[in-house]
Structures are given as structure tokens and as C-alpha cells.
Design a protein around this motif. Sequence first.
Motif, mmCIF file in Angstrom:
data_model
loop_
_atom_site.group_PDB
_atom_site.id
_atom_site.type_symbol
_atom_site.label_atom_id
_atom_site.label_comp_id
_atom_site.label_asym_id
_atom_site.label_seq_id
_atom_site.Cartn_x
_atom_site.Cartn_y
_atom_site.Cartn_z
ATOM 1 N N ARG A 45 0.483 -1.419 0.367
ATOM 2 C CA ARG A 45 0.031 -0.175 -0.051
ATOM 3 C C ARG A 45 0.920 0.999 0.068
ATOM 4 O O ARG A 45 0.446 2.321 -0.663
ATOM 5 N N GLU A 46 2.221 1.148 0.633
ATOM 6 C CA GLU A 46 2.628 2.567 0.675
ATOM 7 C C GLU A 46 3.163 2.454 -0.779
ATOM 8 O O GLU A 46 3.726 4.027 -0.762
ATOM 9 N N GLN A 47 4.118 1.371 -0.924
ATOM 10 C CA GLN A 47 5.038 1.535 -2.671
ATOM 11 C C GLN A 47 4.083 1.470 -3.687
ATOM 12 O O GLN A 47 4.164 1.918 -4.619
ATOM 13 N N LYS A 48 1.912 0.986 -3.791
ATOM 14 C CA LYS A 48 1.532 0.838 -4.516
ATOM 15 C C LYS A 48 1.331 0.274 -5.706
ATOM 16 O O LYS A 48 0.305 0.279 -7.004
ATOM 17 N N PHE A 49 1.642 -0.304 -5.262
ATOM 18 C CA PHE A 49 1.824 -1.745 -5.830
ATOM 19 C C PHE A 49 2.293 -3.293 -5.601
ATOM 20 O O PHE A 49 3.074 -2.798 -4.163
ATOM 21 N N ALA A 50 1.824 -4.579 -5.989
ATOM 22 C CA ALA A 50 2.114 -5.304 -5.387
ATOM 23 C C ALA A 50 3.952 -5.838 -6.039
ATOM 24 O O ALA A 50 4.305 -5.487 -7.244
ATOM 25 N N ASP A 51 4.337 -6.267 -5.290
ATOM 26 C CA ASP A 51 5.629 -7.252 -5.909
ATOM 27 C C ASP A 51 5.183 -8.240 -6.294
ATOM 28 O O ASP A 51 5.115 -9.149 -6.830
ATOM 29 N N ARG A 52 6.965 -8.347 -7.273
ATOM 30 C CA ARG A 52 6.702 -8.764 -9.040
ATOM 31 C C ARG A 52 6.674 -11.015 -8.369
ATOM 32 O O ARG A 52 6.831 -11.697 -8.483
ATOM 33 N N LYS A 53 7.330 -10.478 -6.784
ATOM 34 C CA LYS A 53 8.225 -11.915 -6.490
ATOM 35 C C LYS A 53 6.614 -12.671 -6.221
ATOM 36 O O LYS A 53 6.284 -13.706 -6.117
ATOM 37 N N ALA A 54 5.490 -12.340 -5.476
ATOM 38 C CA ALA A 54 3.761 -12.439 -5.469
ATOM 39 C C ALA A 54 3.235 -13.161 -6.992
ATOM 40 O O ALA A 54 2.965 -14.341 -6.620
ATOM 41 N N TRP A 55 3.861 -12.341 -7.495
ATOM 42 C CA TRP A 55 3.001 -12.689 -8.988
ATOM 43 C C TRP A 55 3.872 -13.886 -9.665
ATOM 44 O O TRP A 55 3.115 -15.151 -9.756
ATOM 45 N N LEU A 56 5.146 -14.205 -9.331
ATOM 46 C CA LEU A 56 5.860 -15.629 -9.631
ATOM 47 C C LEU A 56 5.273 -16.509 -9.119
ATOM 48 O O LEU A 56 5.615 -17.700 -9.400
ATOM 49 N N LYS A 57 4.862 -16.422 -7.521
ATOM 50 C CA LYS A 57 4.607 -17.377 -6.855
ATOM 51 C C LYS A 57 3.123 -17.643 -6.988
ATOM 52 O O LYS A 57 2.723 -19.094 -6.985
ATOM 53 N N ALA A 58 2.677 -17.025 -7.083
ATOM 54 C CA ALA A 58 1.398 -17.146 -7.562
ATOM 55 C C ALA A 58 1.367 -18.387 -8.732
ATOM 56 O O ALA A 58 0.475 -18.448 -9.094
ATOM 57 N N GLY A 59 1.978 -17.715 -9.928
ATOM 58 C CA GLY A 59 2.500 -18.551 -10.968
ATOM 59 C C GLY A 59 2.998 -19.486 -11.089
ATOM 60 O O GLY A 59 1.906 -20.882 -11.607
ATOM 61 N N GLU A 60 3.264 -20.012 -10.432
ATOM 62 C CA GLU A 60 4.318 -20.898 -9.551
ATOM 63 C C GLU A 60 3.081 -21.644 -9.150
ATOM 64 O O GLU A 60 2.994 -23.268 -9.896
ATOM 65 N N LEU A 61 2.725 -21.175 -8.378
ATOM 66 C CA LEU A 61 1.255 -22.822 -7.891
ATOM 67 C C LEU A 61 -0.772 -22.322 -8.629
ATOM 68 O O LEU A 61 -0.980 -22.927 -8.303
ATOM 69 N N GLY A 62 -0.222 -21.765 -9.787
ATOM 70 C CA GLY A 62 -1.058 -22.861 -11.349
ATOM 71 C C GLY A 62 -2.582 -21.319 -10.545
ATOM 72 O O GLY A 62 -3.029 -21.826 -10.667
ATOM 73 N N LEU A 63 -2.395 -20.553 -9.855
ATOM 74 C CA LEU A 63 -3.225 -18.963 -9.511
ATOM 75 C C LEU A 63 -3.696 -18.373 -10.382
ATOM 76 O O LEU A 63 -4.340 -17.250 -10.122
ATOM 77 N N ILE A 64 -2.846 -17.818 -11.305
ATOM 78 C CA ILE A 64 -2.580 -16.596 -12.091
ATOM 79 C C ILE A 64 -4.276 -17.096 -13.632
ATOM 80 O O ILE A 64 -4.995 -16.631 -13.567
ATOM 81 N N LEU A 65 -3.801 -18.403 -13.795
ATOM 82 C CA LEU A 65 -5.143 -18.909 -14.715
ATOM 83 C C LEU A 65 -4.819 -20.017 -14.935
ATOM 84 O O LEU A 65 -4.144 -21.020 -15.490
ATOM 85 N N PRO A 66 -5.757 -20.529 -13.847
ATOM 86 C CA PRO A 66 -6.284 -21.908 -12.724
ATOM 87 C C PRO A 66 -7.472 -22.519 -14.001
ATOM 88 O O PRO A 66 -7.744 -23.187 -14.670
ATOM 89 N N SER A 67 -7.342 -21.379 -15.074
ATOM 90 C CA SER A 67 -9.233 -22.267 -15.503
ATOM 91 C C SER A 67 -8.586 -22.259 -17.634
ATOM 92 O O SER A 67 -9.413 -22.887 -18.276
ATOM 93 N N VAL A 68 -7.133 -21.907 -17.726
ATOM 94 C CA VAL A 68 -7.097 -21.856 -18.717
ATOM 95 C C VAL A 68 -6.397 -23.182 -18.869
ATOM 96 O O VAL A 68 -5.578 -23.857 -18.221
#
Length: 380
Positions: free
Chosen positions: A37-60
Motif C-alpha cells: 500500500r505504501e509503494q502503491k503496487f504489489a511485488d513481482r515476487k508474489a506474482w511469480l509465486k502465484a504463477g508457480e502455484l497455478g493461481l493466475i490462470l487456473p481455468s486456462v
Amino acid sequence: MLDNYRSPWMTEELDQFSDQVKRFAKEYVEPNVLKWREQKFADRKAWLKAGELGLILPSVPEEYGGSGGHVGHYICVMQQLNHLGSGLGLGLSYIVAHYILDSGTEAQKQHWLPKIASGEVICAVAMTEPGAGSDLQSVRTRAVKQGNKYIINGAKTFISNGQTCDMVLVVAKTDLAAGAKGVSLFMVDTRTPGFRRGQCLEKIGMHAQDTSEMFFDDVEVSEECLLGGVEGRGFYTLMSQLAYERAQIGVNAVTIMQHAFELTVEYTKDRKVFDKRVIDFQNSRFVLADLKATILAARTFADHIIQKWIDGSLDTVTASMGKFWLTERQCEVVDKCLQLFGGYGYMNEYPIARLYADSRIARIYGGSNEIQREVVGRSL
Ligand SMILES: Cc1cc2nc3c(=O)[nH]c(=O)nc-3n(C[C@H](O)[C@H](O)[C@H](O)COP(=O)(O)OP(=O)(O)OC[C@H]3O[C@@H](n4cnc5c(N)ncnc54)[C@H](O)[C@@H]3O)c2cc1C
């Protein structure tokens, strides 16, 4: 909280998947929300972890790097993440991926979808312009064909993931005289010369979500960047995909109402005034009883929408009804919850204050609620 109510589309397999998302939220999202919230964006690390766990495109489908599940999996991701106000804008990548999956060429699917699924490519959708929001047909951004390239010029505003995106799906006019049939969609790599981001915009809520202006000055893209490879289909594609975005906003509204309600019941059982717990005042119990009934009604409406979405039968009118009705209940519920917190409800350190500020936009973005009523009204 809703006693024994269970969404009819939930299964044991989805329960397990939901638990996995919950663990991801606890470990990688919750501890970082204040920083984001302070930096006004979420870290890329969280995106990559979400990707690794299959959470970004679960229905593709797996052949395109997705997890091969269905919409229910995606809803579980949203339900575990959205009330946290983390700004992790997975929904935008999901939306863009489904534009490509449904309307892209095979080469476009192969090129983009695996990178979006892994979190390597963060997406944004750029429709709105300083002079064109509700009236999408009046966009001024132009894409002019020159040989086998397009030259894009224009400006966009209020774009979510605007600071962090690697690819932006841009709405542009390819034929000024053709009305809706002159609108096309382009996938623009944000490293392309001529693309520029404006400042991260200051908002009253959603502080961890980066929202920006964007500028396109003679941005030259190959014809492979035209979604589906055919000009003039943009408006039609937008109208069909916007229903899913609206359904998503409506479904999120219920998650936020439930979370606000849970926080409020807990607080009113804890806080003492005139030697009584706040929940012991009849007014508090009546307000909470009303909210509980509203949330259960909202939950069942959202489940009706989700079931249609899973079945592939979600229509634009149902999605629009859900968007306006559920987001209006969201704002009412969160406001009434905040009232029961007294002055503490107005303090940013209390999550209810953040939920209040974050909720307001739901009645505006994804097409304002007035536009949703137009869509429904036209169907009568
Ligand atoms: C935080 C945030 C994130 C956003 N993210 C994105 C994004 O990622 N991508 C993107 O493209 N856009 C995004 N938007 C833009 C958003 O979708 C627009 O703000 C919204 O569609 C309204 O457009 P406008 O702001 O131009 O309002 P206007 O169109 O100027 O509307 C002003 C008022 O007039 C009303 N109105 C307009 N037309 C009618 C009508 N026919 N009948 C009755 N009333 C009408 C509206 O409901 C509204 O109350 C975002 C906006 C915000 C604030």
C-alpha cells in the motif's frame, strides 16, 4: 458466518484448492499488504509465486500453461485474495488471458498465455481515455496500418496494473468511419518505443493497486499484435468479455461484504460502551441481522451467476444485474459495518476503514452502475 450455507458449485476438490490459495495468501500476501500500500503496487515476487502455484490462470488449458481447471477455481482464488486489499491484480491478467484464449490466433495463444500464467508477464486492459469512459465507441486512440505494421497514437487513463504491466491490451480505432466496427484490440509489449506510463494516480482507496495514465506516441507494433488478426472485431469482443469482468466485480462484492460482517461481529462482541458490549444493544443486533440476511441473498445471487459462468451460459444482462446490485449492497453493508465501529471505523489502521474506501470504486469501474442499468433496461 452464513451458518450451513454452502455454494452449490463448490466441490471437495475446490475446497482443497481454496485451502492452497489461503496458504498462499497467509504466507505471501498478508504480511506484505502494508508495504504494497505504501509503494502503491504489489511485488513481482508474489506474482511469480502465484504463477508457480497455478493461481493466475487456473481455468486456462494446460497446453497453454494454465492449470486446466474451470471458472470455479478462479472464483476460489478471488475469494481468498480480494478482501485483503493487496493490489495483487491477478484479475486483470486473467481477463486479458481470456480475451486471447477466446479470440486470439493460435500463435497469439502460444506466445502470451504461458508467460501470463507464470507471472512473467503482468497484463492491463486499456479502454478508458480522458474523454471516453462510459462511451467506449468514442475512443480517440488510433492504430493506422502501414505495410505489415500498425502505428498507435493516443492516451489512456485510470489503467489498473498500469505501472507494473508488461503487456497492455489496447482499445484503438482502426477505421474512424465505421463506428463500433472500426474498433480493434492490440496486445502491446510495454517495452515498445513510444509507450510511456504516467504517474501512479492518487486514489481515495485501493492504495496497493497501481492505477495510471498511459501514452502511446507513434508506437509501432507488428500485425501479429492485432487480437485475432482481424480488424474491427474489438467492440464485439469487448462486449462479450466485459460480462465476465462485471460478474467478477459482483462476486468480489460478496466476499468483501462477508469479510466486513465477520470483522464487525467480532468487534461488537469485544467493544464495551455504557458497560455493555456493542452487540448487546438491540440496534446493533437488528443492524447485524439485516446485514446477515442481505449477505445471504447476495451470496445466492452471486452463486447463480457463478453457476451460469461455469456452465458457459452467463449472459450480459445477468452479469450487469449482478454488477450493479451486488456492488450497491457491498457499499451499504460496509458502510453499516463501519458505523458499528464508531470512530475507530474511520481510522486507517482498522481494516473496516480500508474496506469502506476500497469498496466505492466497485460502483464505477467495469462500466458504471448506471451503464449496467442501461444494459438491463434495454433487454426489457
Ligand atoms: C481505480 C480505477 C481503476 C480503473 N481500471 C480501469 C482499467 O483497468 N482499464 C480501463 O480501461 N478503465 C479502468 N477504469 C475506468 C473506469 O472503467 C471508468 O472510470 C468508468 O467506466 C466510467 O467512465 P468515466 O470515468 O469516464 O465516467 P463518465 O463516462 O464520464 O461518466 C460520468 C457519470 O455519467 C454517468 N453516465 C455516463 N453515461 C451514462 C448514460 N448513458 N446514462 C446514465 N448515466 C450515464 C456515469 O454513470 C457516471 O456517473 C478504472 C477507474 C478507476 C477509478
